[in-house]
Design an enzyme around this catalytic site. Structure first.
Site, PDB file in Angstrom:
ATOM      1  N   SER A 565       0.210  11.765   0.436  1.00 22.93           N
ATOM      2  CA  SER A 565      -0.734  10.658   0.447  1.00 22.93           C
ATOM      3  C   SER A 565      -1.819  10.936   1.489  1.00 22.93           C
ATOM      4  O   SER A 565      -2.529  11.930   1.372  1.00 22.93           O
ATOM      5  CB  SER A 565      -0.001   9.339   0.715  1.00 22.93           C
ATOM      6  OG  SER A 565      -0.842   8.240   0.506  1.00 22.93           O
ATOM      7  N   HIS A 681       3.526   6.293  -6.809  1.00 25.09           N
ATOM      8  CA  HIS A 681       3.006   6.937  -5.602  1.00 25.09           C
ATOM      9  C   HIS A 681       4.100   7.654  -4.823  1.00 25.09           C
ATOM     10  O   HIS A 681       3.817   8.542  -4.026  1.00 25.09           O
ATOM     11  CB  HIS A 681       2.313   5.898  -4.715  1.00 25.09           C
ATOM     12  CG  HIS A 681       1.570   6.517  -3.562  1.00 25.09           C
ATOM     13  ND1 HIS A 681       0.642   7.518  -3.747  1.00 25.09           N
ATOM     14  CD2 HIS A 681       1.635   6.296  -2.229  1.00 25.09           C
ATOM     15  CE1 HIS A 681       0.152   7.867  -2.566  1.00 25.09           C
ATOM     16  NE2 HIS A 681       0.741   7.143  -1.639  1.00 25.09           N
TER      17      HIS A 681
END
Length: 753
Positions: A565, A681
């Protein structure tokens, strides 16, 4: 003529690879599958690896700690996944049963059975319970279920007594797939923000409006009771019981770091709480808790950034802040990393040089005087609690802060298995350990040490090193350096069994760097790497890498880095800023295109962290840490593995796709890519996928850092003929195709004659 393979450059906004942003386009998915196949061919099939079996056994182990998510009606709820319950089960049992080594659980919801029945891969995404006041049993709950692990989720009302969904035909609340925020106002009313069509969402894709939805009526007709602006990040409603006090209001998240807080007053009107817009607010009974991100002068008092303050909410709204109490004030080495609460106690999680302690503040509730009047509430620091033995992270959480002072204490370190204990907040030292992980890897010969590297500007940057005792400092140890450095998130010690089993047991070393941008030293540490100062985080990470090599822990060719991320942006920058420092890079679910990040999915919500690329002034610094724009010809890049997920609706998979495509066009041979078709995610939706993705990374690191069968590769020095052709565009492709068709038809016609 331009070098089209280098496009986009900072000075050119056109992007010939924008087609890769079409997430589920057939052409894109074919490209993804081709690269997935190349990765497993070059690196190896994780499923055939002993490491995969080992990691999957850990993830599916029946000896994992079944952490309690909620306590409802005297029953302790847990969500669990293993080899049998791949998607997971929501289950419950009483405390006396939970204390047993093998509790007998009652299944409340089986996601595997639901997924099979409905033909959808459901992933657990959380729950919201209807609270009807003290003494009223909990009965209704809103469950969030996502397809394949995306942030967008379906919402369905559920009956705890019937252990079944409440159908819409019977008045149950049901919301389609969206990024939804909601809470019960009462049994028959929701305060909800979701996608209801034009104007209902912000530019970031989150709710812009809050509607008051009455059971049995169409959601689209529910009145809007609060709304923010389109360029806000999101808005949401709050309605909850905090001890004896009910709190209601709305919050406008203007940016990721600033907000406007609206509280409902006794007469039903809304008022804005007069605090700095970057302050974080919470409540404790009648008290307003104010956590400062910047210095605040209030009357004659001055409060440091990073402080935690408490004051009577109603008094403060009347302009009276004489009862303001400072519950925490930072020092050069200490910061507030988190907080939790039981009925009578506020528990602060404090870091001092990234080492944890808990501080217990007892609150005495307001009371009435015999002769009339009242005594205001007051705070007292009763005790400080630290872990025993090795460097460890401590957390505390109440079973139910509205019921009592029963708390769960969790202790976790790099080499000591995580333990879970139950205690009273009034006496945490008298804890009873009820669950403990087994030793999933052999740590008998391992040690943990903390060191400090000096960054480019002289800042001391801490990091933890986990390695063998008596490590020979000759630079021969393969070492994995992990970092994040953003969003005020602290990296603290934790027992990550997969790292131990797949990496440390082989004699390798593991390092966790506490670079600027994180929260390890409070807001100042985070703000030191915001926007135009982002380079400080990267300089810190590079300083740790150089320090490891200078001390002889490893050498550049045996030093790998990993991050996901925002940490993927970090490792992407290591690739383009300092490729010579590293022997391998693992870049997971990353941001990489900082020119278009605010146009992709939730990206606009992060402009408070990174900057606005549509502002020429801010693009001036953003372009410097946009890895996609900083790739160059004639540079030797270390082997790099990019991983992401098709179902990630937070960080767009297009970031990694386009980066890989560009590197391949530049002739870089050492680039590998794997995109999980599910996963959200987090990159994976179940334990098998998690084991697969983790194993792929460790196989890659072994080949790059230990056997060196994956080698660095130099991007082509000069552009090829293809690179000098104009970038594809409809303006010239359409006429070209048309001409080709005419020629082909003419040939066919001639042959027919």
């Amino acid at each position: 003529m331009r070098d089209t393979h280098l496009l986009p450059l900072p000075t050119h906004t056109e992007d010939p690879r924008q087609w890769l942003e079409a997430v589920e386009d057939k052409r894109c998915l074919k490209w993804v599958r081709d690269w997935n196949s190349k990765a497993t061919s070059a690196i190896g099939d994780p499923v055939k690896s002993a490491t995969y079996d080992r990691i999957l056994q850990i993830l599916d182990s029946k000896e994992k700690i079944p952490f309690v998510g909620r306590v409802l009606n005297g029953l302790y709820y847990n969500f669990w996944q293993d080899d049998v319950h791949v998607r997971g089960i929501w289950r419950r049992c009483p405390l006396e049963e939970y204390r047993k080594p093998l509790p007998k659980w009652e299944t409340v919801l089986d996601l595997d059975a639901l997924s099979k029945e409905e033909g959808i891969t459901w992933v657990w995404a959380g729950s919201t319970v209807l609270d009807e006041g003290a003494g009223v049993p909990a009965e209704l709950v809103l469950l969030k279920l996502s397809r394949g692990g995306s942030d967008a989720a379906h919402v369905r009302e559920f009956s705890l007594s019937k252990k079944d969904f409440v159908p819409a035909s019977e008045g149950g609340f049901v919301v389609g797939e969206a990024k939804t925020n909601l809470t019960y106002k009462d049994r028959d009313t929701l305060l909800i923000g979701t996608d209801t069509g034009e104007g209902s969402l912000t530019d970031s894709g989150y709710p812009r409006q809050v509607r008051e939805w009455v059971r049995g009526t169409p959601l689209a007709e529910a009145p809007v009771v609060f709304e923010g602006k389109r360029d806000d990040v999101l808005v949401y409603a709050m309605h909850y019981r905090d001890r004896q006090v009910w709190h209601s209001g709305f919050r406008r998240m203007i940016t990721f770091w600033t907000a406007e807080h609206h509280v409902k007053m006794a007469d039903g009107s809304l008022a804005i709480i007069p605090v700095q817009d970057d302050a974080k607010l919470d409540t404790f009974a009648d008290q307003l808790l104010i956590e400062l991100r910047s210095e605040w002068t209030l009357g004659d008092a001055r409060y440091e950034a990073g402080s935690l303050l408490a004051v009577s909410l109603l008094g403060f709204m009347r302009g009276d802040h004489t009862s303001m109490t400072t519950l925490f004030e930072p020092t050069e080495t200490s910061s507030l990393d988190g907080k939790s609460d039981s009925y009578n106690y506020l528990i602060l999680e404090v870091l001092d040089n990234v080492q944890c302690e808990l501080r217990f503040w007892r609150y005495t509730f307001p009371s009435s005087k015999r002769g009339g009047g009242s005594v205001p509430g007051s705070w007292k620091l009763e005790r400080t609690y630290r872990s025993e033995g090795d460097v460890a992270t401590l957390t505390a959480r109440a079973s139910d802060p509205n019921l009592g002072d029963e708390i769960w204490l969790t202790s976790s370190s790099y080499i000591q298995p995580t333990s879970l204990a139950i205690a009273q907040a009034s006496a945490p030292e008298k804890k009873e350990t009820v669950k403990c992980l087994p030793a999933f890897f052999d740590a008998s010969d391992l040690k943990v040490e903390q060191f400090f590297a000096e960054s480019a500007d002289g800042t001391r940057v801490p990091y933890f090193l986990v390695c063998k005792r008596g490590l020979t400092l000759d630079g021969s140890t393969p070492t994995l350096l992990y970092g994040y450095g953003g969003f005020e998130i602290s990296l603290t010690p934790s027992y990550v069994a997969s790292v131990g089993a797949a990496w440390l047991e082989k004699g390798n070393a593991y390092v966790q760097a506490n670079i600027r941008g994180g929260g390890e030293f409070g807001p100042r540490w985070h703000q030191a790497a915001l926007k135009e100062k982002r380079n400080k985080a990267y300089e810190d990470f590079e300083a740790v890498a150089r320090h490891l090599v200078a001390r002889g822990v490893t050498c550049h060719s045996k030093l790998g880095v990993q991050g996901g991320s925002n940490g993927g942006l970090l490792t992407g920058n290591m690739l383009v800023r300092a490729p010579e420092l590293f022997g391998a890079i693992v870049c997971q679910v990353p941001l990489l295109d900082m020119r278009r990040f605010n146009k992709l999915l939730a990206g606009a919500s992060w402009m408070g962290e990174y900057g606005d690329p549509d502002s020429p002034a801010e693009w001036g610094f953003l372009q410097k840490y946009s890895p996609y724009h900083q790739l160059r010809r004639g540079v030797t890049y270390p082997p790099i593995l990019f991983t992401t997920s098709t179902r990630d609706d937070r960080v767009h998979p297009g970031h990694a796709r386009k980066m890989v495509h560009k590197m391949a066009q530049l002739g870089v041979q050492s680039v590998f890519y794997y995109e999980n078709i599910e996963g959200g995610h987090g990159g994976a939706a179940d334990n098998r996928q998690r084991a697969f993705m983790s194993t792929l990374a460790y196989l890659f690191l072994d080949k790059a850092l230990s056997s060196h069968s994956l080698k660095p590769s130099r991007s082509e020095q000069t552009p090829t003929f293809a690179a000098r052709l104009p970038a594809p565009s409809a303006s010239w492709i359409a006429p070209l195709v048309g001409a080709a068709v005419i020629v082909a038809l003419a040939i066919v016609e001639r042959r027919a004659k």
